[in-house]
Enzyme design. Structure first.
Site, short mmCIF file in Angstrom:
data_model
loop_
_atom_site.label_atom_id
_atom_site.label_comp_id
_atom_site.label_asym_id
_atom_site.label_seq_id
_atom_site.Cartn_x
_atom_site.Cartn_y
_atom_site.Cartn_z
N SER A 12 3.58 2.83 7.39
CA SER A 12 3.72 4.28 7.31
C SER A 12 3.49 4.95 8.66
O SER A 12 3.57 6.18 8.76
CB SER A 12 2.74 4.86 6.28
OG SER A 12 1.41 4.77 6.75
N SER A 13 3.24 4.17 9.70
CA SER A 13 2.93 4.71 11.03
C SER A 13 4.20 4.89 11.86
O SER A 13 4.85 3.90 12.22
CB SER A 13 1.98 3.77 11.77
OG SER A 13 1.94 4.06 13.15
#
EC number: 5.99.1.4
Length: 200
Positions: A12-13
């Site tokens: 999710s980064s």
């Protein structure tokens, strides 16, 4: 042969997404392999007291400006996904399962997952989507789907996240080069120089 670079990232980064495009060419310049190690930022935030950048005033606005700018700079396809951020335990488990079978397949899958989320807007936090990405890559999605429910794989992923935290991993991307820590995609030039000079 020098030791591999350990590349810790959460799917999710967005900064991890950028790093996923840059780390291997950098490693190859120093005749090093890369160990792709998915982690989960949620447990790390519980220890560090941090929270997602997008939830932080000022920093979140900067990130939303900075990430597309970085992607334009490096020619990386990018579009903000919705929802953002998301839980990424399913693709993280998938990478660990694939790594045991074939590290090259694991890396190919990890890159495809990142692309699916940050370039195509697909919710890779949904296990069905994570499996479809595997199928799109010609991987055995049926076997992977069964593996994702395996208690041993769940325990292994949990242990990997806990081990990363013990090593001091608190964000994504995070790199360990001969046990020397570097946090953030902006540290790649410094890491490059560190390897070239043998440290300082």
């Amino acid at each position: 042969m020098p030791e591999p670079i350990d590349f810790y990232f959460d799917f999710s980064s967005p900064y991890g997404y950028v790093a996923a495009h840059l780390i291997e060419p950098l490693a190859q310049r120093h005749i090093r392999a890369v160990r792709w190690r998915p982690t989960l930022l949620g447990p790390a935030f519980q220890v560090s007291g941090n929270r997602p950048l997008g939830d932080q005033p000022l920093k979140g606005d900067y990130m939303r400006h900075d990430v597309p700018r970085l992607c334009r700079r490096y020619g990386i396809p990018f579009a903000w996904p919705e929802p953002f951020p998301i839980g990424t335990v399913a693709p993280a488990r998938a990478v660990y399962w694939l790594w045991d079978k074939d590290p090259d397949e694991a890396v190919r899958y990890a890159k495809a997952v990142y692309r699916a989320y940050f370039a195509e807007g697909r919710n890779i936090g949904d296990a069905a989507v994570a499996l479809q990405v595997a199928a799109d890559e010609g991987l055995d999605a049926e076997a992977l789907g069964q593996a994702l429910q395996d208690p041993d794989l769940k325990a292994r992923t949990k242990a990997a996240v806990e081990h990363a935290i013990k090593l001091g991993v608190f964000g994504s991307p995070f790199f360990l080069v001969d046990e020397e820590p570097f946090w953030g995609v902006d540290r790649l030039p410094l890491m490059d120089e560190w390897m070239a000079r043998g440290g300082w």
